[in-house]
Motif scaffolding. Sequence first.
Motif, PDB file in Angstrom:
ATOM      1  N   GLY A   1       0.714  -0.278 -10.795  1.00  0.00           N
ATOM      2  CA  GLY A   1       1.983  -0.821 -11.249  1.00  0.00           C
ATOM      3  C   GLY A   1       2.210  -2.201 -10.672  1.00  0.00           C
ATOM      4  N   GLU A   2       3.294  -2.346  -9.910  1.00  0.00           N
ATOM      5  CA  GLU A   2       3.635  -3.643  -9.317  1.00  0.00           C
ATOM      6  C   GLU A   2       2.877  -3.925  -8.015  1.00  0.00           C
ATOM      7  OE1 GLU A   2       5.331  -5.683 -10.907  1.00  0.00           O
ATOM      8  OE2 GLU A   2       6.494  -4.523 -12.350  1.00  0.00           O
ATOM      9  N   LEU A   3       2.121  -2.956  -7.551  1.00  0.00           N
ATOM     10  CA  LEU A   3       1.393  -3.099  -6.284  1.00  0.00           C
ATOM     11  C   LEU A   3      -0.022  -3.604  -6.518  1.00  0.00           C
ATOM     12  CD1 LEU A   3       1.182  -2.511  -3.163  1.00  0.00           C
ATOM     13  CD2 LEU A   3       0.258  -0.278  -3.828  1.00  0.00           C
ATOM     14  N   ARG A   4      -0.431  -4.568  -5.683  1.00  0.00           N
ATOM     15  CA  ARG A   4      -1.824  -5.004  -5.667  1.00  0.00           C
ATOM     16  C   ARG A   4      -2.266  -5.131  -4.223  1.00  0.00           C
ATOM     17  NH1 ARG A   4      -5.668  -9.153  -5.667  1.00  0.00           N
ATOM     18  NH2 ARG A   4      -7.175  -9.003  -7.395  1.00  0.00           N
ATOM     19  N   MET A   5      -3.390  -4.470  -3.886  1.00  0.00           N
ATOM     20  CA  MET A   5      -3.944  -4.503  -2.536  1.00  0.00           C
ATOM     21  C   MET A   5      -5.390  -4.972  -2.600  1.00  0.00           C
ATOM     22  SD  MET A   5      -2.569  -0.917  -0.847  1.00  0.00           S
ATOM     23  CE  MET A   5      -2.889  -1.518   0.816  1.00  0.00           C
TER      24      MET A   5
ATOM     25  N   ALA B   1      -4.753  -8.404   1.886  1.00  0.00           N
ATOM     26  CA  ALA B   1      -3.660  -8.999   1.129  1.00  0.00           C
ATOM     27  C   ALA B   1      -2.947  -7.938   0.305  1.00  0.00           C
ATOM     28  CB  ALA B   1      -4.192 -10.094   0.209  1.00  0.00           C
ATOM     29  N   VAL B   2      -1.616  -7.967   0.350  1.00  0.00           N
ATOM     30  CA  VAL B   2      -0.796  -7.038  -0.418  1.00  0.00           C
ATOM     31  C   VAL B   2       0.284  -7.839  -1.137  1.00  0.00           C
ATOM     32  CG1 VAL B   2       0.798  -5.076  -0.324  1.00  0.00           C
ATOM     33  CG2 VAL B   2      -1.152  -5.172   1.232  1.00  0.00           C
ATOM     34  N   THR B   3       0.464  -7.558  -2.423  1.00  0.00           N
ATOM     35  CA  THR B   3       1.586  -8.141  -3.161  1.00  0.00           C
ATOM     36  C   THR B   3       2.337  -7.040  -3.902  1.00  0.00           C
ATOM     37  OG1 THR B   3       0.248  -8.589  -5.155  1.00  0.00           O
ATOM     38  CG2 THR B   3       0.407 -10.348  -3.517  1.00  0.00           C
ATOM     39  N   TRP B   4       3.634  -7.235  -4.026  1.00  0.00           N
ATOM     40  CA  TRP B   4       4.483  -6.357  -4.829  1.00  0.00           C
ATOM     41  C   TRP B   4       5.285  -7.254  -5.760  1.00  0.00           C
ATOM     42  CZ3 TRP B   4       4.965  -1.305  -5.870  1.00  0.00           C
ATOM     43  CH2 TRP B   4       6.127  -0.876  -6.526  1.00  0.00           C
ATOM     44  N   LYS B   5       5.127  -7.027  -7.059  1.00  0.00           N
ATOM     45  CA  LYS B   5       5.743  -7.883  -8.073  1.00  0.00           C
ATOM     46  C   LYS B   5       5.359  -9.349  -7.864  1.00  0.00           C
ATOM     47  CE  LYS B   5       9.663  -4.928  -9.275  1.00  0.00           C
ATOM     48  NZ  LYS B   5      11.125  -4.823  -9.447  1.00  0.00           N
ATOM     49  N   GLY B   6       4.108  -9.552  -7.428  1.00  0.00           N
ATOM     50  CA  GLY B   6       3.594 -10.900  -7.252  1.00  0.00           C
ATOM     51  C   GLY B   6       3.985 -11.571  -5.960  1.00  0.00           C
ATOM     52  N   GLN B   7       4.773 -10.906  -5.126  1.00  0.00           N
ATOM     53  CA  GLN B   7       5.205 -11.496  -3.861  1.00  0.00           C
ATOM     54  C   GLN B   7       4.411 -10.900  -2.702  1.00  0.00           C
ATOM     55  OE1 GLN B   7       9.530 -12.232  -3.331  1.00  0.00           O
ATOM     56  NE2 GLN B   7       9.788 -11.014  -5.196  1.00  0.00           N
ATOM     57  N   ASP B   8       3.999 -11.764  -1.782  1.00  0.00           N
ATOM     58  CA  ASP B   8       3.206 -11.327  -0.642  1.00  0.00           C
ATOM     59  C   ASP B   8       4.012 -10.426   0.279  1.00  0.00           C
ATOM     60  OD1 ASP B   8       1.033 -12.799  -1.504  1.00  0.00           O
ATOM     61  OD2 ASP B   8       1.553 -14.564  -0.314  1.00  0.00           O
ATOM     62  N   VAL B   9       3.347  -9.403   0.800  1.00  0.00           N
ATOM     63  CA  VAL B   9       3.944  -8.498   1.787  1.00  0.00           C
ATOM     64  C   VAL B   9       3.003  -8.458   2.990  1.00  0.00           C
ATOM     65  CG1 VAL B   9       4.822  -6.188   2.251  1.00  0.00           C
ATOM     66  CG2 VAL B   9       4.914  -7.101  -0.086  1.00  0.00           C
ATOM     67  N   ALA B  10       3.472  -8.922   4.140  1.00  0.00           N
ATOM     68  CA  ALA B  10       2.637  -8.960   5.337  1.00  0.00           C
ATOM     69  C   ALA B  10       2.675  -7.614   6.050  1.00  0.00           C
ATOM     70  CB  ALA B  10       3.116 -10.068   6.283  1.00  0.00           C
ATOM     71  N   LEU B  11       1.522  -6.953   6.145  1.00  0.00           N
ATOM     72  CA  LEU B  11       1.441  -5.641   6.780  1.00  0.00           C
ATOM     73  C   LEU B  11       0.548  -5.673   7.998  1.00  0.00           C
ATOM     74  CD1 LEU B  11       0.983  -3.280   3.672  1.00  0.00           C
ATOM     75  CD2 LEU B  11       3.111  -4.022   4.753  1.00  0.00           C
ATOM     76  N   THR B  12       0.869  -4.823   8.966  1.00  0.00           N
ATOM     77  CA  THR B  12      -0.031  -4.634  10.100  1.00  0.00           C
ATOM     78  C   THR B  12      -1.237  -3.819   9.644  1.00  0.00           C
ATOM     79  OG1 THR B  12       0.974  -2.550  10.816  1.00  0.00           O
ATOM     80  CG2 THR B  12       1.962  -4.588  11.653  1.00  0.00           C
TER      81      THR B  12
ATOM     82  N   TYR C   1       3.733  12.792   2.414  1.00  0.00           N
ATOM     83  CA  TYR C   1       4.161  11.667   1.579  1.00  0.00           C
ATOM     84  C   TYR C   1       3.247  11.546   0.367  1.00  0.00           C
ATOM     85  CZ  TYR C   1       6.688  10.209   5.794  1.00  0.00           C
ATOM     86  OH  TYR C   1       7.516  10.163   6.886  1.00  0.00           O
ATOM     87  N   ARG C   2       3.771  10.903  -0.686  1.00  0.00           N
ATOM     88  CA  ARG C   2       2.918  10.561  -1.821  1.00  0.00           C
ATOM     89  C   ARG C   2       3.393   9.246  -2.437  1.00  0.00           C
ATOM     90  NH1 ARG C   2       4.458  15.498  -5.763  1.00  0.00           N
ATOM     91  NH2 ARG C   2       6.629  14.955  -6.208  1.00  0.00           N
ATOM     92  N   TYR C   3       2.450   8.608  -3.134  1.00  0.00           N
ATOM     93  CA  TYR C   3       2.741   7.371  -3.827  1.00  0.00           C
ATOM     94  C   TYR C   3       2.933   7.672  -5.296  1.00  0.00           C
ATOM     95  CZ  TYR C   3       2.475   2.538  -5.381  1.00  0.00           C
ATOM     96  OH  TYR C   3       2.755   1.313  -5.942  1.00  0.00           O
ATOM     97  N   ASN C   4       4.073   7.286  -5.848  1.00  0.00           N
ATOM     98  CA  ASN C   4       4.354   7.487  -7.261  1.00  0.00           C
ATOM     99  C   ASN C   4       4.255   6.151  -7.984  1.00  0.00           C
ATOM    100  OD1 ASN C   4       4.963  10.316  -7.100  1.00  0.00           O
ATOM    101  ND2 ASN C   4       6.920   9.761  -6.148  1.00  0.00           N
ATOM    102  N   GLU C   5       3.306   6.045  -8.883  1.00  0.00           N
ATOM    103  CA  GLU C   5       3.079   4.786  -9.590  1.00  0.00           C
ATOM    104  C   GLU C   5       4.259   4.502 -10.504  1.00  0.00           C
ATOM    105  OE1 GLU C   5      -0.502   2.593 -12.085  1.00  0.00           O
ATOM    106  OE2 GLU C   5      -0.733   4.632 -11.327  1.00  0.00           O
ATOM    107  N   GLU C   6       4.785   3.283 -10.379  1.00  0.00           N
ATOM    108  CA  GLU C   6       5.967   2.923 -11.168  1.00  0.00           C
ATOM    109  C   GLU C   6       5.571   2.084 -12.374  1.00  0.00           C
ATOM    110  OE1 GLU C   6       8.640   1.013  -8.468  1.00  0.00           O
ATOM    111  OE2 GLU C   6       9.273   2.908  -7.587  1.00  0.00           O
TER     112      GLU C   6
END
Length: 233
Positions: free
Chosen positions: A139-143, A149-160, A228-233
Motif C-alpha cells: 500500500g502506502e508503505l515502501r521499505m 530506507a522507509v517511506t509512507w505515502k512518499g515521505q521518509d520515516v527514520a527508524l532505528t 501484532y499484525r500488519y493490515n495492508e491499506e
Amino acid sequence: MSKIALVDDDRNILTSVSMTLEAEGFEVETYNDGQQAFDAFSKKLPDMAVLDIKMPRMDGMDLLQRIRQKTSIPVIFLTSKDDEIDEVLGLRMGADDYVKKPFSQRLLVERIRALLRRQDAVAGEVVGDTEETKVIERGELRMDPLRHAVTWKGQDVALTVTEFLLLQALAQRPGFVKSRDQLMDVAYDDQVYVDDRTIDSHIKRLRKKLRMVDPEFSAIETLYGIGYRYNEE
C-alpha cells in the motif's frame, strides 16, 4: 573496527568497560556526561552509543532525544537495577536495548555484538536475493532493506535498527499475526532475553513515528494477548 561511544559519569565504569571493549576489538571513546558526548557527536558520530541515564549537565534521556533528531545509530541504555520506568521510557524514546546495573561486562559485549549484527543485516552487508533484502511495497508503505530506507505515502520515516526489523517482519506477511515471541526472535539474537514490555514499547514508538507522517496511520494492529499484525491499506 566499530567505534563505540561509552557515556557514564562513573569513571570506574568508563575505565573497566572501555578496557573490556578494546580487548574485544572495538574502538572506544569515553565521556563522563551527556553534554560532552553530544558536543563530540555533533562533529563525528560513533557506530553505537552506550548511555547511562542519570548523568550531570545532560542526562541520558536528553542525549538520546538529541541523537534521535540526527541519526538512527544503535543505542543501548545502562539503567538502574529497579528502574523499570526508565527502561520503558528509554525504549519509547528510541533506544534499541538496555542493560541493568550492576551488569556483567560479558553480557554488555554480547548485547553490543548482537545489535551491530542486526545493524549490518539491515544495512545490507549480507546481500543477496532473500526475504530480508527485497524491497517491500505494501500500500502506502515502501521499505528498502539495503538502504535502510522507509517511506509512507512518499515521505521518509527514520527508524532505528530494531524498529526497522519489527516493521519488516510484520509487513512481509500482511494479515498474518506475529506473536511477541516471534518478534523477539526477529529483533534479538537467541542469547539475548527481553520481555513482552520491550516489544510493546518498540511497537508504540514505531506507530508514533508513522503517525507523525500520517495521523490516520492504523496499519499495525494489536491483537491483545496474541501479538501484532500488519493490515495492508
